[in-house]
Design an enzyme around this catalytic site. Structure first.
Site, PDB file in Angstrom:
ATOM      1  N   ILE A 187       0.852  -1.177   0.000  1.00  0.00           N
ATOM      2  CA  ILE A 187       0.000   0.000   0.000  1.00  0.00           C
ATOM      3  C   ILE A 187       0.891   1.231   0.000  1.00  0.00           C
ATOM      4  O   ILE A 187       1.780   1.371   0.844  1.00  0.00           O
ATOM      5  CB  ILE A 187      -0.923   0.023   1.239  1.00  0.00           C
ATOM      6  CG1 ILE A 187      -1.842  -1.205   1.245  1.00  0.00           C
ATOM      7  CG2 ILE A 187      -1.738   1.309   1.263  1.00  0.00           C
ATOM      8  CD1 ILE A 187      -2.825  -1.269   0.097  1.00  0.00           C
ATOM      9  N   LYS A 188       0.660   2.124  -0.957  1.00  0.00           N
ATOM     10  CA  LYS A 188       1.465   3.341  -1.037  1.00  0.00           C
ATOM     11  C   LYS A 188       0.859   4.420  -0.149  1.00  0.00           C
ATOM     12  O   LYS A 188      -0.316   4.767  -0.277  1.00  0.00           O
ATOM     13  CB  LYS A 188       1.538   3.835  -2.482  1.00  0.00           C
ATOM     14  CG  LYS A 188       2.398   2.979  -3.379  1.00  0.00           C
ATOM     15  CD  LYS A 188       2.407   3.481  -4.813  1.00  0.00           C
ATOM     16  CE  LYS A 188       3.350   4.620  -5.013  1.00  0.00           C
ATOM     17  NZ  LYS A 188       3.492   4.974  -6.459  1.00  0.00           N
ATOM     18  N   ILE A 189       1.688   4.941   0.745  1.00  0.00           N
ATOM     19  CA  ILE A 189       1.291   6.036   1.631  1.00  0.00           C
ATOM     20  C   ILE A 189       2.285   7.170   1.437  1.00  0.00           C
ATOM     21  O   ILE A 189       3.498   6.943   1.482  1.00  0.00           O
ATOM     22  CB  ILE A 189       1.289   5.587   3.106  1.00  0.00           C
ATOM     23  CG1 ILE A 189       0.208   4.533   3.345  1.00  0.00           C
ATOM     24  CG2 ILE A 189       1.080   6.785   4.037  1.00  0.00           C
ATOM     25  CD1 ILE A 189       0.174   3.988   4.769  1.00  0.00           C
TER      26      ILE A 189
END
Length: 951
Positions: free
Chosen positions: A147-149
């Site tokens: 998941i890209k944060i």
């Protein structure tokens, strides 16, 4: 992109020997499914994939790769553009994850990852990021997902939290060494928390995406600016061109090496943790003066990743050279960074600006992506959605586009859906927004309404009589007028008047033994529905006996006085409203759905159509393609920038009653603090010469009706330069969509006007004035005495001192002439008739309004009291001081008692008229009251003649 290479010969494969993993910065369904992605994995050693909104925008917005899934989803579900995008993206990510799973297994969870980004709109929202990261992780449900944060300050706590939760994280948008250090700290802290909780740290993967070429882009531009300006350090500055980004990245790698030697990491490594690798992002070359593989060749080193865009990947395959460059010339990198400081290049400011620009860039790309999805969705749905066409003068059209762009940039529609009161006045607005959710809520509880509908049908009622005012009555009236009688159900009648003649007329339409009575009052304390209830309960009791309550249903907010009375009197059912929904926004709540059910409206179909309106206006739909924001922006811009505040609603016959509901919504919501939109409903169309420059026309059109003549009249207006919004409905049931769209539009226009669109202060003022008068009647047996300032035969004229002084005259014609002479350009005339609203009186007031319009070239409102008090009355008192009002009252031919009260219906109506006028006068409005004594028909005819002569 060229996916072919000779196995084992591609320089990309050689990266693995240097400890670097090449990932592909690209996702597209066709590329995944035609074998191209698999070829890159097999022949070029690609071991991972990243995605971002810009990549998905190009993929989903172009071509036909996604059409089949579009069709499949939209054939079975009603979803927003945001939800639709997410479904498409998750499908893509899962398919790529499966392609990469062998890599994931072979490398023992070191590689083989595909990344999916949380919404870019959450870059500054810690809690929102935490929630969405967890939701996407669960939705994709693949172990090789990252998941890209974003590595913003707000993103740091989310990174720590999700690492601690065991979610694989790709931290994106890193530009500075200091922010990278903070990200490493968040990653370590997350693992430590997880370890302390006794949870496994093995298999929790992370990369930190450090952006490269964009740094050179900014620094080089600053260097060029200073060199051009003749900076004394020009040569030293030029020597730094194209070097700072790589030096900056090498400093990050040196920090990573230090962390890998730290006791903190050793402890976690011994527990099975894997390192957070640096991932070089933004590695495509922007400056043509540099090698097109510069940011690949110069950043090769152990335990790193380079996510490479397709063009750069092709270039590196063709002529890239592999060497462990990250550990080369580290001293030189330190010197470059020292020079940056010496030459006063403000790298912290540059990287901070790059972060801000990166956030905005991803938001804009996401807006473009969602806009593309929304347009495609609308095209697939076709006639299942209403259509809107704007025909606006050039300047007006440009201003609307500017307004929409401002809403897009500021994310205001998302703020609206987030219940952020700062959209309006930062006061009580957030307390009144449950209408945003009510359609979903009613669908979830549909069985309750359907059971009621079946029971109503089984009991065989021949009539349904709704007793209510304003928001409780106007929506049901639209349903009754639009759909008519349904087979097996009684005819729905709506009574919203205290005029005794009108009450008597409705009593004559029904047989109490065959009637279901719906008493609808949000507060349960509104005067009119309470006295109507008293009267008709008495009527029903005389006809039915002690079980009269079994014929009554109440719709009211929980705990109201009406609910208590319903229980006391043995009502069949009580349906609750929602306290956080104002009356005028309640049509899709039980206040509209209970009468819809009782009259046989197909509830699921109706609510599903409403849901299409909800999803079309969703927070995820960008303003330019969001029908609610679009209409509201036209209203708001028209009023505030061009003085076009008379919203003139033109409708084809089968949907014409919609305007009566819409005018209440618009007027009561916006008409306050001397501002507002003045809705003009049911004013017959004329040629352009009869209209001023204060009009904005809305043509509400049922496409299946034969309306050629009306279409041509509207076209004439457009050709004459009048602004027209045409709304096409493909079937009558689509008014459900428009109910919600107009609610959003009204809220949006309120933001442009800088008012609270959810209160109604001047409606309350009229209620208070009326209550004083009825209380006086109860005490004395008479309303306070009043004296006309002039009498001419059967016409008596009343006004406050100021208005009376302005319209002095010895006879009716002179008084009326003086009054209408006060009308000027940009004004509107309101005819406010406290008489029975029947066919004859409607015809009379319509003919008179048109005569006034044509003589004065102003907008006209033709209203019946007390009905309009709960509708447009708010705008007349609290809105712009552009109204000129003629209130018309008359002797009642017959009166009716109110059971249990000293006053009668006629007394209440008279008190309402006087209270209304008192507040108009108090607000300084230009108002005159004429009272007809004796025969109403004759008095109306004479008044009409006198007004026409006065004009």
């Amino acid at each position: 992109m060229n996916a072919s290479s000779v196995a084992g010969k591609s320089p990309l494969c050689a990266l693995e020997k240097s400890g670097q993993s090449p990932w592909l910065d690209f996702v597209r369904r066709g590329y995944t499914r035609d074998g191209s992605m698999a070829a890159l994995i097999e022949h070029d050693g690609v071991t991972g994939v990243t995605s971002n909104p810009a990549i998905f925008q190009k993929a989903m917005g172009e071509g036909t790769d996604y059409d089949a899934q579009f069709h499949d989803i939209l054939a079975h579900e009603i979803v927003s553009a945001g939800a639709l995008y997410e479904r498409l993206a998750i499908t893509d990510i899962r398919e790529v994850a499966k392609l990469l799973r062998p890599v994931f297994d072979r490398t023992k969870m070191t590689d083989g990852y595909v990344s999916l980004e949380v919404s870019p709109y959450l870059a500054r929202d810690t809690e929102g990021t935490i929630e969405e990261a967890g939701r996407l992780w669960s939705a994709v449900a693949e172990p090789n997902l990252m998941i890209k944060i974003p590595g913003t300050k707000e993103g740091l706590p989310a990174i720590e939290r999700k690492i601690a939760d065991g979610v694989n994280i790709n931290v994106t948008l890193l530009f500075s060494l200091e922010r990278y250090k903070a990200v490493v700290e968040a990653w370590l802290s997350g693992l430590e928390k997880r370890h302390a909780e006794g949870k496994p740290v093995a298999g929790v993967a992370s990369v930190a995406s450090f952006f490269v070429s964009r740094v050179d882009g900014k620094v080089d531009a600053e260097i060029d600016r200073r060199v051009k300006a003749g900076d004394a350090e020009a040569e030293a500055l030029k020597a730094l061109r194209g070097k700072v980004a790589i030096a900056n990245a090498k400093m990050a790698y040196q920090h990573w090496l230090d962390v890998m030697k730290s006791p903190r990491w050793t402890k976690l490594k011994d527990a099975g943790a894997q390192p957070q690798r640096l991932l070089w992002a933004s590695t495509g070359t922007k400056d043509k003066a540099y090698s097109d593989v510069l940011y690949v060749e110069e950043l090769i080193g152990p335990e790193t990743v380079n996510t490479i865009p397709p063009v750069t990947l092709d270039a590196f395959r063709d002529h890239g050279k592999v060497r462990e460059s990250l550990l080369e010339n580290v001293d030189d990198a330190h010197k470059v960074m020292a020079e940056v400081v010496r030459l006063k290049i403000d790298l912290p400011a540059i990287t901070a600006r790059l972060e801000d620009e990166g956030v905005v860039s991803f938001e804009e790309a996401f807006d473009g992506l969602l806009g593309s999805v929304a347009k495609k969705q609308a095209a697939f749905l076709g006639n299942k959605l209403t259509e809107t066409k704007l025909s606006l003068p050039t300047e007006f059209d440009a201003a609307v586009k500017d307004g929409l762009e401002t809403w897009r940039k500021d994310g205001t529609i998302r703020k609206l859906w987030a219940r952020d009161a700062s959209v309006w006045t930062s006061t009580t607005e957030a307390n009144w927004l449950k209408w945003l959710d009510i359609v979903d809520d009613r669908l979830e509880h549909l069985s309750e309404l359907e059971t009621f509908q079946n029971e109503v049908k089984a009991r065989g009622f021949k009539q349904v009589l709704l007793l209510g005012m304003g928001g409780s009555s106007l929506g049901p009236e639209v349903l009754a007028m639009t759909f008519g009688k349904h087979e097996g159900f009684g005819h729905l009648y709506v009574l919203d008047s205290t005029d005794p003649q009108q009450v008597r007329t409705f009593e004559g339409k029904i047989d109490p033994k065959e009637t279901l009575f719906i008493v609808s009052s949000k507060s349960g304390s509104t005067l009119e529905p309470n006295i109507m209830l008293s009267y008709f309960f008495d009527v029903a009791k005389k006809a039915i006996g002690e079980n009269a309550g079994h014929h009554f249903v109440a719709v009211t907010d929980p705990g109201s006085a009406l609910e208590a009375r319903a229980k006391k009197d043995g009502f069949w059912k009580v349906f609750h409203g929602v306290k956080q929904i104002g009356g005028r926004y309640s049509v899709l709540s039980n206040f509209g759905m209970v009468p819809a059910a009782a009259s046989g409206v197909p509830l699921r179909l109706f609510l599903e159509d409403a849901l299409r309106g909800v999803r079309a206006c969703d927070a995820s739909v960008p303003p330019a393609v969001n029908p609610g924001v679009l209409l509201g922006t036209v209203f708001g811009v028209g009023a505030t920038k061009f003085g076009r505040d008379k919203i003139t609603i033109i409708s084809t016959k089968q949907v014409m009653d919609f305007g009566a509901w819409a005018e209440q919504l618009v007027a009561e919501s916006t008409g306050k603090q001397g501002k507002g939109l003045i809705p003009i409903d049911d004013e017959t169309l004329a040629g352009p010469v009869h209209y001023g420059t204060d009009r904005l026309f809305v043509y509400f059109r049922l496409a299946t009706e034969h309306s050629h003549e009306q279409d041509e009249a509207v076209r004439t207006l457009i050709d004459a330069g009048q602004p027209v919004v045409t709304i096409n409905l493909h079937e009558r049931r689509q008014i459900a969509q428009e109910f919600f769209r107009w609610e959003i539009a009204t809220a949006v226009s309120g933001a442009f006007l800088h008012i609270n669109p959810f209160d109604q202060p001047d409606v309350e003022a009229s209620k208070i004035a009326t209550k004083k008068l009825t209380a006086a009647y109860n005490e004395t047996g008479a309303l306070p005495a009043e004296t006309p300032f002039a009498v001419d035969g059967d016409l008596a004229f009343f006004a406050d001192a100021k208005n009376a002084g302005a319209v002095k005259g010895a006879e009716a014609k002179a008084i009326l002439k003086a009054h209408f002479d006060r009308v000027k350009a940009g004004d509107y005339v309101g005819l406010l008739a406290y008489i029975e609203r029947d066919r004859a009186s409607i015809e009379w007031i319509q003919h008179l309004r048109l005569a006034i319009r044509d003589a004065k070239t102003v907008a006209t409102a033709a209203e019946f009291g007390p009905r309009f008090l709960h509708s447009t009355g708010q705008a007349y008192k609290g809105g712009p001081d552009t109204g000129v009002f003629l209130q018309i009252t008359a002797d009642d031919a017959h009166d009716l008692p109110v059971p249990g009260e000293r006053y009668s219906f006629g007394v209440v109506k008279a008190a309402q008229a006087r209270g209304d006028f008192d507040v108009l006068a108090e607000r300084g409005r230009r108002a005159l009251r004429v009272h007809i004594k004796g025969d109403l028909k004759a008095g109306l005819a004479r008044l009409s003649t006198l007004i026409r002569a006065a004009l």
